[in-house]
Design a protein around this motif. Sequence first.
Motif, PDB file in Angstrom:
ATOM      1  N   UNK A  33      29.955  11.610 126.486  1.00 34.61           N
ATOM      2  CA  UNK A  33      28.965  12.784 126.510  1.00 34.61           C
ATOM      3  C   UNK A  33      29.194  13.559 125.373  1.00 34.61           C
ATOM      4  N   UNK A  34      30.362  14.032 124.945  1.00 31.72           N
ATOM      5  CA  UNK A  34      30.285  15.226 124.013  1.00 31.72           C
ATOM      6  C   UNK A  34      29.598  15.175 122.834  1.00 31.72           C
ATOM      7  N   UNK A  35      29.845  13.994 122.288  1.00 35.03           N
ATOM      8  CA  UNK A  35      29.155  13.717 120.983  1.00 35.03           C
ATOM      9  C   UNK A  35      27.572  13.979 120.894  1.00 35.03           C
ATOM     10  N   UNK A  36      26.974  13.168 122.082  1.00 31.60           N
ATOM     11  CA  UNK A  36      25.525  13.120 122.161  1.00 31.60           C
ATOM     12  C   UNK A  36      25.089  14.307 122.740  1.00 31.60           C
ATOM     13  N   UNK A  37      25.637  15.173 123.145  1.00 33.47           N
ATOM     14  CA  UNK A  37      25.320  16.432 123.739  1.00 33.47           C
ATOM     15  C   UNK A  37      24.900  17.250 122.602  1.00 33.47           C
ATOM     16  N   UNK A  38      25.549  17.160 121.489  1.00 31.87           N
ATOM     17  CA  UNK A  38      25.302  17.842 120.386  1.00 31.87           C
ATOM     18  C   UNK A  38      23.945  17.516 119.652  1.00 31.87           C
ATOM     19  N   UNK A  39      23.550  16.421 119.974  1.00 26.24           N
ATOM     20  CA  UNK A  39      22.304  15.561 119.032  1.00 26.24           C
ATOM     21  C   UNK A  39      21.151  15.546 119.784  1.00 26.24           C
ATOM     22  N   UNK A  55      24.585   6.248 117.093  1.00 25.43           N
ATOM     23  CA  UNK A  55      26.014   6.016 116.803  1.00 25.43           C
ATOM     24  C   UNK A  55      26.768   6.698 118.056  1.00 25.43           C
ATOM     25  N   UNK A  56      26.245   7.923 118.357  1.00 28.60           N
ATOM     26  CA  UNK A  56      26.951   8.616 119.279  1.00 28.60           C
ATOM     27  C   UNK A  56      26.479   8.023 120.797  1.00 28.60           C
ATOM     28  N   UNK A  57      25.265   7.608 120.852  1.00 28.42           N
ATOM     29  CA  UNK A  57      24.822   6.934 122.261  1.00 28.42           C
ATOM     30  C   UNK A  57      25.712   5.678 122.329  1.00 28.42           C
ATOM     31  N   UNK A  58      26.016   4.909 121.370  1.00 31.88           N
ATOM     32  CA  UNK A  58      26.604   3.508 121.526  1.00 31.88           C
ATOM     33  C   UNK A  58      27.920   3.601 122.422  1.00 31.88           C
ATOM     34  N   UNK A  59      28.517   4.505 122.147  1.00 36.83           N
ATOM     35  CA  UNK A  59      29.782   4.829 123.021  1.00 36.83           C
ATOM     36  C   UNK A  59      29.644   4.777 124.374  1.00 36.83           C
ATOM     37  N   UNK A  60      28.380   5.418 124.959  1.00 34.76           N
ATOM     38  CA  UNK A  60      28.402   5.627 126.417  1.00 34.76           C
ATOM     39  C   UNK A  60      27.360   4.607 126.944  1.00 34.76           C
ATOM     40  N   UNK A  61      26.629   3.987 126.065  1.00 34.52           N
ATOM     41  CA  UNK A  61      25.568   3.233 126.566  1.00 34.52           C
ATOM     42  C   UNK A  61      24.302   3.824 127.181  1.00 34.52           C
ATOM     43  N   UNK A  62      24.200   5.185 126.803  1.00 30.75           N
ATOM     44  CA  UNK A  62      23.203   6.001 127.437  1.00 30.75           C
ATOM     45  C   UNK A  62      21.731   5.515 127.204  1.00 30.75           C
ATOM     46  N   UNK A  81      19.161   6.375 137.005  1.00 26.85           N
ATOM     47  CA  UNK A  81      19.650   6.787 138.310  1.00 26.85           C
ATOM     48  C   UNK A  81      20.114   5.398 138.730  1.00 26.85           C
ATOM     49  N   UNK A  82      19.247   4.302 138.754  1.00 25.69           N
ATOM     50  CA  UNK A  82      19.392   3.198 139.226  1.00 25.69           C
ATOM     51  C   UNK A  82      20.907   2.478 138.592  1.00 25.69           C
ATOM     52  N   UNK A  83      20.819   2.431 137.274  1.00 28.73           N
ATOM     53  CA  UNK A  83      22.033   1.895 136.331  1.00 28.73           C
ATOM     54  C   UNK A  83      23.129   2.913 136.306  1.00 28.73           C
ATOM     55  N   UNK A  84      22.922   3.977 136.960  1.00 28.08           N
ATOM     56  CA  UNK A  84      24.221   5.079 136.813  1.00 28.08           C
ATOM     57  C   UNK A  84      24.520   5.155 135.352  1.00 28.08           C
ATOM     58  N   UNK A  85      23.656   5.542 134.388  1.00 28.46           N
ATOM     59  CA  UNK A  85      23.684   5.867 133.120  1.00 28.46           C
ATOM     60  C   UNK A  85      23.184   7.290 132.680  1.00 28.46           C
ATOM     61  N   UNK A  86      23.846   7.743 131.646  1.00 32.69           N
ATOM     62  CA  UNK A  86      23.217   9.091 131.318  1.00 32.69           C
ATOM     63  C   UNK A  86      21.844   9.095 130.677  1.00 32.69           C
ATOM     64  N   UNK A  87      20.831   9.842 130.652  1.00 36.36           N
ATOM     65  CA  UNK A  87      19.672   9.816 130.015  1.00 36.36           C
ATOM     66  C   UNK A  87      19.525  11.016 129.008  1.00 36.36           C
TER      67      UNK A  87
END
Length: 687
Positions: free
Chosen positions: A416-422, A526-533, A495-501
Motif C-alpha cells: 500500500x505505501x507507494x500507491x497511497x502517495x499517488x 508500477x506502484x499498483x503492480x506490487x499489490x494487484x490493486x 470486497x469479493x476479491x479481497x483487494x484494495x481499491x
Amino acid sequence: MKNELLIQNYEWQEANYNYLMNALGVVRNALMATNEERKNITPTLSTNNALNTLCNTFGLTDFERNVLLLCAGMELDPNWGFLCANTKTGITQPYPTFMLAIAALPQPHWSAFTPNAPLRRWQLIQIAEGSALNLSPLRIDERVLHYLIGLNDLDPRLQNIVKPVKMPNANNVPSHLQLAKQLATTWTDANKSGELPVIQLCGNEVTSKRAIASTACKLLNLNLHLISAGAITSLRNNEMNDLLRLWEREAILNNSALLLDCDEVDSTEPVKENAIAHLIENISSPLIITSRDRRRSLQRLLINIEVPKPSTTEQRAIWQDALGKAATSLNGHVDILVSHFSLSASTIYTVCSEARGRWGVRGAGRAGEAGGELELEASNSCTDAIRVSTSNSCTDAIRVSSLSTLLWDTCRSQARPRLDELAQPIEIGATWDELVLPEAQRQVLRDITAHVRQRAKVYEQWGFGNKGGRGLGISALFAGASGTGKTMAAEVIAQELRLDLYRIDLSSVVSKYIGETEKNLRRVFDAAETGGAILLFDEADALFGKRSEVKDSHDRHANIEVGYLLQRMESYRGLAILTTNLKASLDQAFLRRIRFIVQFPFPDANQRTEIWQRIFPSQTPTQDLDPSKLAKLNVSGGNIRNIALNAAFLAADAGESVEMKHILQAAKSEYAKLERPLTDAEVKGWI
C-alpha cells in the motif's frame, strides 16, 4: 589507485603502531640533525602497514611522506613542539610549517605544497591561518591520523551524509544475480582500459537494485556506501566540490564505491537536477545510480541496466523458501499469492516474518532471510488453520485458512505505501446485496470478478500467458450517470476479491507538459503492480474523447498518452476500471480494446423501491417509511443515499426515529442542490 585491505587484528595493530613510531623517529632525527647529517637519513620501509599503504596509494614522494609524519608527530609526541622550535635550522616556531619542512627534512621540494600536489589535493594536511604561507601552522587531517594509527572508520564529516551499505548474506534471485555479474564484468573490463563508466540501475525494485549493487561490489572486493540525492540537492557548488574531494579520498582509503539514490527525486525540479548532474559529471570514484527512470549524462559514459521484478517462477521459489514446511500445507495458495502480488524477495521475506509474529509461530532459520521457515506450533488448531479448501473460488480458499488470510492481508499492507502517495484509497464495504442493478449488468460484474480470480489458472496453468503479455490485463468501462452505482460496483468487486481499491482522477493525471502524463500513469501502474490493486480511473472521457485531426505536436502527443494508458491497462496484472458519464463521447476504437463494458442505467421505480428498502442500516430507527412512495423521487441511487443520510441527521437532532417528514425535508435540500423542483407528484401522500 587501489587500497590494500588492512587486517585489523591485534597483532597487526601493534606492528603498525611500532612501525609508525619508528618512522616518526626518523623525522625526529632529521629535526635534530645538521644539514650534512640530514643527507644520510633514509626512511624505514615495510610493506604491511598503514603509512606505506597511504603513501603508495596517493603517490607521495619521500619528502611528502616526511611532511605528513612531521605533522603526525605533533599529535602523537608531547615533546614535538619543543623539537620543532629547537632545530639547527634557526626556525623557532613550535609547530610544523612549510619553512621548517624545507629546512629540516631531506630531499625537499617546494612543489609538495602546491594545491594540486597530493598533500593538499587529498587534504592529507591542513594549513592554519598565519602571517605568511610558509610560516602558517600545518596540521594532519584527523581522518588521516586515525588511518595511520590503524583505525579505518568513515570520515566524521561524511557520517551524516554517506552511509555504509550492508553486504548481502543471501543470494539474489537468478535474474538479479546475473545483472550483478554483468555490472562487475563491465567495471572489470573498463578498468583495464581507463575510466570506469557510471552504472545506472533503473526500475521500481528499490531493494533489488541495492542488492544487485551490493552483490556486484562484493564480487569486486569493494565496499559500498550510499548517499541520498536529497542530501546533496541543497549544496552549493563549492560545498559539493568539498564533499566530492572528501568522498574520493574516503573511497581510496576504504576501497569503496558510491551508490547515489535518486529513486525519490522529482526530475522536474531544475535545482535538484543540477546538483545531481554536477556530482555525476565530476566524481572520479566508482559510482552506481539507482533511479526509477533513466537519467542522461552529458559527458560521462553512463550504462543503463533495467532491473525487473523477480519473475513469477522466482517469486514462487522465494515464497517456498520463506514459508518452509508451511508452504506444502497451503495446498496451492502460494500460486494465488504469486498471481495477485508482484513482490520483491525482501518484501516476501518481510511478509513471512510479519506473519510469523502475528500468527504466533516460531521461526526455524533466519527470520526475513533466505533459509527462514514458517513453522506452526504443533497443535490441532494450527493444523486445521493451514488446511486450505480445494474449491475453485479464490475467495473461498483465502477465507478457509487463517494463515492464508493473514499472508494475503499482509501482502496487501506491504504493497500500500507507494500507491497511497499517488492515488486515493477507497474504503470498501459494499456487498452484492446492496448493489441494485438489472441482472444482465450484475452478471457482467460477476464475470469480471471471475476473470481476476482465475487469471493464474488460465494464464499460467492453461498456457494463455505464454502467448505474450499484451491483452492479459483485465479492463472494464463503467458508463452511466452520476450516482448510478459505478463506484459501488467497483467496491463490491474489491470486497469479493479481497483487494484494495484506489481512485485515480484522470483529469488531474493528464498534464499539459509533453511526457508528464505518461510518467504520472507509469508511477501509478508500477506502484499498483506490487499489490494487484483495483484501479478506478474517474472521468475517462478526459483522455479517451473522440480523436480529431492531428494538427500539431500536442494533438499527436495526446494520442500517444491514450495509447500508453491502453498499453499499460492491457499488460496490467490486476483490474483497471474506467468510469464515464458520457460514453457517447468516447472513441469507438478505444472501446474495442476494453474487455468489459457495463452500462449503468438510471434506476426505474422498482429499482428505486429496492434501494430505499436497503438504504437504512439495521441499527437505524425508522417509523412508517413507505419505500414505494419514496421511490417516486426520480433520482439516482447516489442521491437516494444523500437524502437518507441527511434525514437520519435531522431525526437524530430531533430525538426521533427517521420518518417520512425527515426524508421530505432532506429531499428538498437535495433537489435544491440539483437545481430541480420537487414536484407534488413525487411527494403526494407522504404526510
